[in-house]
Design a protein around this motif. Structure first.
Motif, PDB file in Angstrom:
ATOM      1  N   LEU A 277       0.808  -1.218   0.000  1.00 43.07           N
ATOM      2  CA  LEU A 277       0.000   0.000   0.000  1.00 43.07           C
ATOM      3  C   LEU A 277       0.843   1.270   0.000  1.00 43.07           C
ATOM      4  CD1 LEU A 277      -2.764  -1.175   2.482  1.00 43.07           C
ATOM      5  CD2 LEU A 277      -3.081  -0.640   0.058  1.00 43.07           C
ATOM      6  N   ILE A 278       1.997   1.249   0.629  1.00 43.97           N
ATOM      7  CA  ILE A 278       2.828   2.458   0.670  1.00 43.97           C
ATOM      8  C   ILE A 278       3.283   2.880  -0.725  1.00 43.97           C
ATOM      9  CG2 ILE A 278       5.139   3.250   1.367  1.00 43.97           C
ATOM     10  CD1 ILE A 278       4.530   2.063   4.140  1.00 43.97           C
ATOM     11  N   PRO A 279       3.828   1.991  -1.563  1.00 47.31           N
ATOM     12  CA  PRO A 279       4.158   2.434  -2.926  1.00 47.31           C
ATOM     13  C   PRO A 279       2.929   2.879  -3.723  1.00 47.31           C
ATOM     14  CG  PRO A 279       5.330   0.413  -2.386  1.00 47.31           C
ATOM     15  CD  PRO A 279       4.327   0.634  -1.301  1.00 47.31           C
ATOM     16  N   LEU A 280       1.795   2.190  -3.550  1.00 47.21           N
ATOM     17  CA  LEU A 280       0.593   2.608  -4.263  1.00 47.21           C
ATOM     18  C   LEU A 280       0.173   4.019  -3.855  1.00 47.21           C
ATOM     19  CD1 LEU A 280      -1.517  -0.685  -4.169  1.00 47.21           C
ATOM     20  CD2 LEU A 280      -0.484   0.383  -6.179  1.00 47.21           C
ATOM     21  N   MET A 281       0.177   4.312  -2.567  1.00 49.04           N
ATOM     22  CA  MET A 281      -0.127   5.663  -2.114  1.00 49.04           C
ATOM     23  C   MET A 281       0.884   6.662  -2.649  1.00 49.04           C
ATOM     24  SD  MET A 281      -1.408   5.834   1.835  1.00 49.04           S
ATOM     25  CE  MET A 281      -0.088   4.830   2.501  1.00 49.04           C
ATOM     26  N   GLY A 282       2.162   6.311  -2.522  1.00 50.73           N
ATOM     27  CA  GLY A 282       3.233   7.250  -2.843  1.00 50.73           C
ATOM     28  C   GLY A 282       3.284   7.647  -4.295  1.00 50.73           C
ATOM     29  N   TYR A 283       2.803   6.749  -5.194  1.00 49.80           N
ATOM     30  CA  TYR A 283       2.821   7.069  -6.620  1.00 49.80           C
ATOM     31  C   TYR A 283       1.429   7.386  -7.167  1.00 49.80           C
ATOM     32  CZ  TYR A 283       7.598   5.353  -6.387  1.00 49.80           C
ATOM     33  OH  TYR A 283       8.923   5.185  -6.052  1.00 49.80           O
ATOM     34  N   THR A 284       0.479   7.658  -6.252  1.00 45.99           N
ATOM     35  CA  THR A 284      -0.861   8.088  -6.669  1.00 45.99           C
ATOM     36  C   THR A 284      -1.060   9.575  -6.435  1.00 45.99           C
ATOM     37  OG1 THR A 284      -1.814   5.908  -6.245  1.00 45.99           O
ATOM     38  CG2 THR A 284      -3.349   7.754  -6.330  1.00 45.99           C
ATOM     39  N   ARG A 285      -0.717  10.038  -5.233  1.00 45.30           N
ATOM     40  CA  ARG A 285      -0.809  11.465  -4.919  1.00 45.30           C
ATOM     41  C   ARG A 285       0.259  11.809  -3.898  1.00 45.30           C
ATOM     42  NH1 ARG A 285      -3.358  14.525  -2.636  1.00 45.30           N
ATOM     43  NH2 ARG A 285      -3.135  16.306  -3.996  1.00 45.30           N
ATOM     44  N   PRO A 286       0.715  13.066  -3.845  1.00 42.41           N
ATOM     45  CA  PRO A 286       1.652  13.458  -2.790  1.00 42.41           C
ATOM     46  C   PRO A 286       1.024  13.269  -1.411  1.00 42.41           C
ATOM     47  CG  PRO A 286       1.592  15.105  -4.540  1.00 42.41           C
ATOM     48  CD  PRO A 286       0.463  14.152  -4.813  1.00 42.41           C
ATOM     49  N   GLY A 287       1.855  12.969  -0.431  1.00 41.99           N
ATOM     50  CA  GLY A 287       1.369  12.793   0.936  1.00 41.99           C
ATOM     51  C   GLY A 287       2.007  11.625   1.651  1.00 41.99           C
ATOM     52  N   ILE A 288       2.809  10.840   0.938  1.00 41.29           N
ATOM     53  CA  ILE A 288       3.386   9.651   1.565  1.00 41.29           C
ATOM     54  C   ILE A 288       4.411  10.019   2.632  1.00 41.29           C
ATOM     55  CG2 ILE A 288       5.280   9.330  -0.066  1.00 41.29           C
ATOM     56  CD1 ILE A 288       3.079   6.611   1.581  1.00 41.29           C
ATOM     57  N   LEU A 289       5.041  11.184   2.523  1.00 42.18           N
ATOM     58  CA  LEU A 289       5.987  11.594   3.564  1.00 42.18           C
ATOM     59  C   LEU A 289       5.260  11.848   4.887  1.00 42.18           C
ATOM     60  CD1 LEU A 289       8.416  13.928   1.588  1.00 42.18           C
ATOM     61  CD2 LEU A 289       8.822  11.584   2.369  1.00 42.18           C
ATOM     62  N   ALA A 290       4.017  12.292   4.801  1.00 41.58           N
ATOM     63  CA  ALA A 290       3.221  12.426   6.026  1.00 41.58           C
ATOM     64  C   ALA A 290       2.974  11.059   6.642  1.00 41.58           C
ATOM     65  CB  ALA A 290       1.896  13.126   5.713  1.00 41.58           C
ATOM     66  N   PHE A 291       2.762  10.048   5.806  1.00 44.84           N
ATOM     67  CA  PHE A 291       2.558   8.695   6.326  1.00 44.84           C
ATOM     68  C   PHE A 291       3.851   8.153   6.942  1.00 44.84           C
ATOM     69  CE2 PHE A 291       1.451   4.195   6.340  1.00 44.84           C
ATOM     70  CZ  PHE A 291       0.111   4.237   6.708  1.00 44.84           C
ATOM     71  N   ALA A 292       4.999   8.526   6.391  1.00 41.47           N
ATOM     72  CA  ALA A 292       6.278   8.120   6.982  1.00 41.47           C
ATOM     73  C   ALA A 292       6.406   8.684   8.394  1.00 41.47           C
ATOM     74  CB  ALA A 292       7.435   8.593   6.100  1.00 41.47           C
ATOM     75  N   LEU A 293       6.032   9.953   8.567  1.00 43.93           N
ATOM     76  CA  LEU A 293       6.086  10.550   9.899  1.00 43.93           C
ATOM     77  C   LEU A 293       5.073   9.905  10.827  1.00 43.93           C
ATOM     78  CD1 LEU A 293       7.279  12.627  11.797  1.00 43.93           C
ATOM     79  CD2 LEU A 293       5.723  14.337  10.833  1.00 43.93           C
ATOM     80  N   LEU A 294       3.903   9.541  10.289  1.00 40.33           N
ATOM     81  CA  LEU A 294       2.909   8.825  11.096  1.00 40.33           C
ATOM     82  C   LEU A 294       3.507   7.541  11.657  1.00 40.33           C
ATOM     83  CD1 LEU A 294       0.060   7.955  12.083  1.00 40.33           C
ATOM     84  CD2 LEU A 294      -0.323   7.052   9.773  1.00 40.33           C
ATOM     85  N   LEU A 295       4.189   6.773  10.815  1.00 47.97           N
ATOM     86  CA  LEU A 295       4.778   5.516  11.274  1.00 47.97           C
ATOM     87  C   LEU A 295       5.825   5.764  12.358  1.00 47.97           C
ATOM     88  CD1 LEU A 295       5.066   3.706   7.839  1.00 47.97           C
ATOM     89  CD2 LEU A 295       3.624   2.997   9.752  1.00 47.97           C
ATOM     90  N   ALA A 296       6.603   6.828  12.206  1.00 49.29           N
ATOM     91  CA  ALA A 296       7.618   7.148  13.213  1.00 49.29           C
ATOM     92  C   ALA A 296       6.963   7.456  14.558  1.00 49.29           C
ATOM     93  CB  ALA A 296       8.469   8.320  12.740  1.00 49.29           C
ATOM     94  N   LEU A 297       5.955   8.318  14.551  1.00 44.43           N
ATOM     95  CA  LEU A 297       5.304   8.686  15.814  1.00 44.43           C
ATOM     96  C   LEU A 297       4.464   7.539  16.373  1.00 44.43           C
ATOM     97  CD1 LEU A 297       4.240  12.394  15.174  1.00 44.43           C
ATOM     98  CD2 LEU A 297       6.289  11.499  16.284  1.00 44.43           C
TER      99      LEU A 297
END
Length: 419
Positions: free
Chosen positions: A206-226
């Motif tokens: 799901l992460i690559p699918l999100m990341g190459y569909t619309r911008p915003g995957i870096l926010a999900f990276a920070l979500l995983l960190a927190l």
């Protein structure tokens, strides 16, 4: 004759039993989430279709043009996705007379147009029909995934009402437009669902699918960190096995890598390392005329100053109001009891995504569309059990949807009416 009443009672009893049986069958069907969500979603799409049809008629009466439902649904960014789907990305960046990069296809990620191009073969190569079909189907998937996500925390009735708010809300026309939003929301809702259920393996897809569909995957990276930090501090009451630690770390790194990979791909193809960033900034320069580089938060500050002047608001007051709004949103996510019931994953995502927008976004009319990834918060709006409240929220959403269609599609002819 004496037997006739018995026969009547038997007939009535048989009819009642048949009626009850049909009622039970209907209730069993409605109890299935896929059916219930489909009924809500189809009803919402019919309402949107009526709105767009009325909008096309209004547009034609004003301008004498030949707008159709299809032409309105393929406006603005739909045209850019069409270019990507049919022509791909340019190997040479377009430049203006001063040598600055102008608007081009590199701002639009490839998954949605690629899927649409593949589906278009079912429609004799008609990309617009396929684009709308993919958006509609993905919107249903996003609605169903949202239902299951919210059911992890709230009851069935509230989850279905949240789906209704989502499917018929102010931005619901996007579920029928040639935009990538509904597909991104499908991936996002599924990603949050598997995160809540701790089925981390699905996130590698799901992460690559999100990341190459619309911008915003870096926010999900920070979500995983927190999320990982929260789980670590709560490990005494909520055990954190080593295998989950490994997954969280690897998935966070994957999300960050995907987020930074698209600028690298654009740079390699065009030979300009700044190709993607300059392309994104080209949309902003139509407002500011500034030709500098990207600075975090700068876009939000620049655009806020522009809007304060447009609204006749002193800039100092405007920034105070903006600061109060940010603090209020943070307080809402931290303290509001209905939001708290949605769980830490949704609350973290909502807070992080808002911070992400502050960091990178230049706010103008598309701010409404870019707030759609906050859709899980509809669960909080659905929690009050008052029927009047829920119907009121739905009515406001429908009114907002008509306003958005009228302003962005029917009257949207200038750069400050971009959906």
């Amino acid at each position: 004759m004496a037997e006739r009443p018995v026969t009547d009672r038997g007939e009535v009893g048989g009819a009642s039993a048949a009626h009850a049986s049909r009622g039970d069958a209907a209730r069993r069907l409605w109890a299935r989430p896929a059916i219930a969500v489909a009924a809500i979603y189809i009803a919402a799409r019919l309402v949107t279709t009526v709105f767009v049809a009325v909008g096309a008629a209004i547009s034609n009466s004003r301008t004498g043009g030949a707008e159709t439902i299809g032409s309105l649904l393929m406006r603005w960014d739909g045209q850019w996705y069409w270019v990507v789907g049919v022509e791909g990305y340019p190997s040479e960046l377009p430049l203006d007379a001063a040598g600055n990069v102008t608007q081009n296809a590199w701002a639009f990620l490839p998954v949605y147009p690629a899927i649409t191009r593949a589906v278009s073969f079912l429609f004799a190569g008609q990309y617009p029909i396929a684009a709308i079909a993919v958006a509609v189907v993905a919107g249903y998937g996003a609605s169903l995934a949202l239902y299951h996500l919210l059911r992890e925390r709230i009851d069935r009735s509230a989850a279905l009402w949240a789906v209704a708010f989502f499917a018929a809300g102010p931005l619901a026309a996007l579920f029928q437009m040639g935009y990538a939003e509904s597909l991104f929301l499908l991936w996002l809702h599924l990603a949050l669902l598997v995160l809540v259920r701790r089925r981390f393996g699905w996130l590698y897809l799901l992460i690559p699918l999100m990341g190459y569909t619309r911008p915003g995957i870096l926010a999900f990276a920070l979500l995983l960190a927190l999320y990982g930090i929260c789980r670590w501090f709560r490990r005494r009451v909520d055990p954190l096995p080593a295998v989950q630690i490994v997954h969280i770390v690897l998935l966070g790194l994957l999300a960050a890598a995907v987020g930074f990979s698209w600028p690298l791909i654009a740079g390699v193809v065009t030979g300009d390392p700044s190709a993607y960033m300059e392309t994104e900034l080209s949309w902003r320069r139509g407002w500011t005329g500034d030709h500098g580089g990207f600075v975090p938060f700068e876009g939000f500050i620049q655009a806020s100053a522009i809007w304060f002047r447009v609204w006749g608001m002193p800039e100092a007051w405007g920034y105070v109001a903006l600061g109060i709004l940010v603090v209020a949103l943070i307080a809402l996510l931290v303290f509001e009891p209905h939001v708290r019931r949605l769980g830490v994953e949704i609350r973290l995502w909502s807070a992080i995504y808002l911070i992400y927008l502050l960091l990178v976004f230049f706010p103008q009319s598309s701010i409404f569309r870019l707030l759609m990834p906050l859709s899980p918060l509809y669960g909080a709006l659905a929690l009050p059990r008052s029927r009047a409240w829920r119907i009121g929220v739905l009515a406001v959403g429908l009114l907002g949807q008509w306003w958005w269609i009228d302003q962005m599609l029917v009257q949207g002819t200038t750069f400050w009416q971009i959906p």
